[in-house]
Design an enzyme around this catalytic site. Structure first.
Site, PDB file in Angstrom:
ATOM      1  N   ASP A  21       0.792  -1.233   0.000  1.00 15.36           N
ATOM      2  CA  ASP A  21       0.000   0.000   0.000  1.00 15.36           C
ATOM      3  C   ASP A  21       0.822   1.280   0.000  1.00 15.36           C
ATOM      4  O   ASP A  21       0.259   2.374   0.028  1.00 15.36           O
ATOM      5  CB  ASP A  21      -0.955  -0.005   1.210  1.00 15.36           C
ATOM      6  CG  ASP A  21      -0.222  -0.192   2.531  1.00 15.36           C
ATOM      7  OD1 ASP A  21       0.918  -0.683   2.523  1.00 15.36           O
ATOM      8  OD2 ASP A  21      -0.793   0.166   3.571  1.00 15.36           O
TER       9      ASP A  21
ATOM     10  N   GLU B  20      11.523  -3.835  12.154  1.00 14.62           N
ATOM     11  CA  GLU B  20      12.669  -3.289  11.407  1.00 14.62           C
ATOM     12  C   GLU B  20      13.910  -3.309  12.297  1.00 14.62           C
ATOM     13  O   GLU B  20      14.997  -3.716  11.881  1.00 14.62           O
ATOM     14  CB  GLU B  20      12.412  -1.837  10.983  1.00 14.62           C
ATOM     15  CG  GLU B  20      11.189  -1.615  10.106  1.00 14.62           C
ATOM     16  CD  GLU B  20       9.913  -1.329  10.889  1.00 14.62           C
ATOM     17  OE1 GLU B  20       9.895  -1.579  12.128  1.00 14.62           O
ATOM     18  OE2 GLU B  20       8.932  -0.876  10.274  1.00 14.62           O
TER      19      GLU B  20
HETATM   20  C1  UGA Z   1       3.433  -0.707   9.503  1.00 13.18           C
HETATM   21  C2  UGA Z   1       4.813  -1.059   8.961  1.00 13.18           C
HETATM   22  O1  UGA Z   1       5.134  -0.242   7.836  1.00 13.18           O
HETATM   23  C3  UGA Z   1       4.834  -2.503   8.537  1.00 13.18           C
HETATM   24  O2  UGA Z   1       6.019  -2.785   7.872  1.00 13.18           O
HETATM   25  C4  UGA Z   1       4.671  -3.309   9.794  1.00 13.18           C
HETATM   26  O3  UGA Z   1       4.690  -4.668   9.459  1.00 13.18           O
HETATM   27  C5  UGA Z   1       3.352  -2.933  10.458  1.00 13.18           C
HETATM   28  O4  UGA Z   1       3.201  -1.517  10.621  1.00 13.18           O
HETATM   29  C6  UGA Z   1       3.331  -3.502  11.844  1.00 13.18           C
HETATM   30  O5  UGA Z   1       4.154  -3.036  12.642  1.00 13.18           O
HETATM   31  O6  UGA Z   1       2.526  -4.332  12.126  1.00 13.18           O
HETATM   32  P1  UGA Z   1       1.056  -0.477   8.319  1.00 13.18           P
HETATM   33  O7  UGA Z   1       0.933   0.410   7.141  1.00 13.18           O
HETATM   34  O8  UGA Z   1       0.624   0.050   9.624  1.00 13.18           O
HETATM   35  O9  UGA Z   1       2.554  -0.967   8.444  1.00 13.18           O
HETATM   36  O10 UGA Z   1       0.393  -1.905   8.071  1.00 13.18           O
HETATM   37  P2  UGA Z   1      -0.314  -2.534   6.801  1.00 13.18           P
HETATM   38  O11 UGA Z   1      -0.071  -1.756   5.567  1.00 13.18           O
HETATM   39  O12 UGA Z   1      -1.706  -2.862   7.184  1.00 13.18           O
HETATM   40  O13 UGA Z   1       0.476  -3.934   6.683  1.00 13.18           O
HETATM   41  C7  UGA Z   1       1.841  -4.035   6.310  1.00 13.18           C
HETATM   42  C8  UGA Z   1       1.988  -5.082   5.196  1.00 13.18           C
HETATM   43  O14 UGA Z   1       1.566  -6.353   5.656  1.00 13.18           O
HETATM   44  C9  UGA Z   1       1.158  -4.764   3.941  1.00 13.18           C
HETATM   45  O15 UGA Z   1       1.908  -5.042   2.791  1.00 13.18           O
HETATM   46  C10 UGA Z   1      -0.049  -5.692   4.075  1.00 13.18           C
HETATM   47  O16 UGA Z   1      -0.570  -6.095   2.829  1.00 13.18           O
HETATM   48  C11 UGA Z   1       0.525  -6.865   4.849  1.00 13.18           C
HETATM   49  N1  UGA Z   1      -0.459  -7.527   5.739  1.00 13.18           N
HETATM   50  C12 UGA Z   1      -1.246  -6.811   6.588  1.00 13.18           C
HETATM   51  C13 UGA Z   1      -0.589  -8.906   5.707  1.00 13.18           C
HETATM   52  O17 UGA Z   1       0.090  -9.575   4.924  1.00 13.18           O
HETATM   53  N2  UGA Z   1      -1.495  -9.527   6.537  1.00 13.18           N
HETATM   54  C14 UGA Z   1      -2.310  -8.825   7.387  1.00 13.18           C
HETATM   55  O18 UGA Z   1      -3.118  -9.442   8.111  1.00 13.18           O
HETATM   56  C15 UGA Z   1      -2.162  -7.430   7.411  1.00 13.18           C
HETATM   57 MN    MN Z   2       0.638   0.117   5.173  1.00 15.40          MN
END
Ligand code: UGA
Ligand code: MN
Length: 414
Positions: free
Chosen positions: A264, A347
């Protein structure tokens, strides 16, 4: 996470923070002695003005509430129909499950990797050139009489350039294919890149496989499902996916560059030109991170001397997932660590395991003066309402659109 927190947003590294402390002491002592001298020598009272107190308020690092909604979480059920899809390959592609399940019709199985017919594994030779551009790098099209010129910069197609492995975690939700489309169309501009699309699901989502069928970016699809205990609010997201990608790399890559690109975020294609130069670990600014608006290393004299981030939280490397890249050889030399399931500290844990000193990290994007990647977030859409089973759906184009959408349960399982 809306709560405003007053946090220290600047972290200075090792030797420098020591020097800063020393500097502060010297300044403090001189100020105090200066004041005493002034008091002694002057009959007048000295009005000591407190220096303007500068502080910053910052949100704790934004972790959207809720995680995947429960509906989405449940709706990763095996998509039984995907195996019967006729598979056309738009790009070199492999499909691999981290659970040793392999998929796709007409499959050839080699050491746990399922390859498609006509597939050729990315070997370092296959520099990627967008489909149209491979024959006609400079295409002129006419639409309603006005001319459009479509040019793709192929100035660096040399197979000698290190390959960039982009690891993208993704999961089933209404926005999924839209996000992947946006990202793929940036990656199309980057030569010699291999995209690891890693889905957090029990079985591949059919729409994602269909999307990849026509995607001209060389890629490998992997399954990297998070176990139940890592699901829900305040749980790390994308870690199981990234680790599945890292394990794949350990078995398939000897050199190149690793970059974690969430599905995203928004990427300027020039960030990939930058990270290709990574010798060990490189870092660069990421826009739209916390209320500070940016997360960046602090650079002085060409070296990283600290970090500017809205959520320092005792982290040695307070950076965003999109703010660093790692050289594959260096990664392997450091015993190929995985990412910890530690929300907010993914990270930091990963970078610490690489045992690199902040001053050894390579600052990119013109000494971290340019923002070439943004931590954007997409407004979440609810799964679509059920389409009726009437003839108007089953006997029209709507029937085709249906397969490309995410529906509320129980339709999503169809
Ligand atoms: C932030 C950080 O940028 C992420 O790298 C980190 O993993 C996350 O917080 C965390 O600390 O949990 P954020 O934008 O808040 O990310 O989270 P999302 O964009 O919802 O998810 C990060 C990535 O994981 C996305 O590429 C999403 O597609 C993926 N994701 C999310 C999954 O594969 N499974 C899920 O259940 C949720
Ligand atoms: Mn995100």
């Amino acid at each position: 996470m809306d709560e405003q927190l007053r946090v220290d947003h600047i972290k200075l590294c090792g030797r420098w923070s020591g020097m800063v402390a020393l500097f502060r002491t010297v300044v403090g002592v001189s100020l105090v002695s200066g004041l005493l001298v002034m008091l002694l020598w002057s009959e007048q009272q000295v009005g000591v003005k407190t220096p303007a107190h500068i502080h910053f308020h910052a949100h704790a690092r934004g972790i959207p509430e809720g995680g995947p909604n429960s509906q989405d979480a449940q709706d990763t059920a095996p998509d039984s129909s995907f195996q019967s899809l006729s598979v056309k390959f738009g790009a070199p592609r492999t499909v691999l499950s981290s659970h040793n399940i392999t998929f796709l019709g007409n499959k050839t199985v080699e050491a746990g990797v399922t390859t498609s017919p006509g597939h050729h594994e990315a070997t370092g030779q296959s520099s990627h050139v967008p489909a149209q551009a491979s024959h006609a790098p400079d295409t002129t099209t006419s639409i309603n009489g006005s001319k459009l010129v479509f040019t793709i910069d192929q100035s660096d197609p040399s197979p000698a350039t290190p390959k960039i492995y982009v690891i993208t975690p993704t999961y089933r939700r209404p926005e999924q294919v839209a996000e992947l489309t946006r990202l793929a169309q940036t990656l199309m501009l980057v030569p010699n890149l291999h995209w690891l699309v890693v889905e957090d699901a029990v079985a591949p989502t059919r729409r994602v496989l269909s999307f990849l069928d026509t995607c001209s970016v060389p890629h490998t699809y992997l399954l990297g499902m998070a176990s139940r205990r890592y699901k829900g609010a305040n749980k790390p997201r994308g870690v199981s996916n990234r680790n599945a990608g890292l394990k794949w790399l350990k078995g398939h890559a000897k050199e190149g560059i690793i970059y974690f690109a969430d599905d995203d975020n928004t990427y300027d294609y020039r960030i990939f030109q930058e990270i290709r130069e990574t010798k060990q670990v490189s870092m660069f600014p990421v826009g739209l991170v916390t209320r500070l608006g940016v997360s960046s290393p602090i650079v002085s004299g060409g070296k990283i001397i600290g970090f500017y981030d809205g959520w320092i939280a005792g982290r040695k490397f307070p950076v965003d997932m999109a703010g660093f890249a790692v050289n594959v050889k260096f990664y392997l030399k450091k015993n190929a660590p995985l990412m910890p399931y530690n929300v907010g500290f993914e990270e930091d844990g990963f970078l610490k395991a690489l045992k690199i000193k902040p001053e050894e990290i390579e600052p990119l994007a013109d000494n971290c003066t340019k923002i070439l990647v943004w931590h954007t977030r997409t407004v979440k859409s609810l799964p679509a309402l059920k389409m009726p089973d009437s003839d108007k759906v089953t006997k029209t184009n709507l029937n085709y659109l249906k397969s490309q959408m995410v529906f509320q349960l129980p339709y999503g399982l169809s």
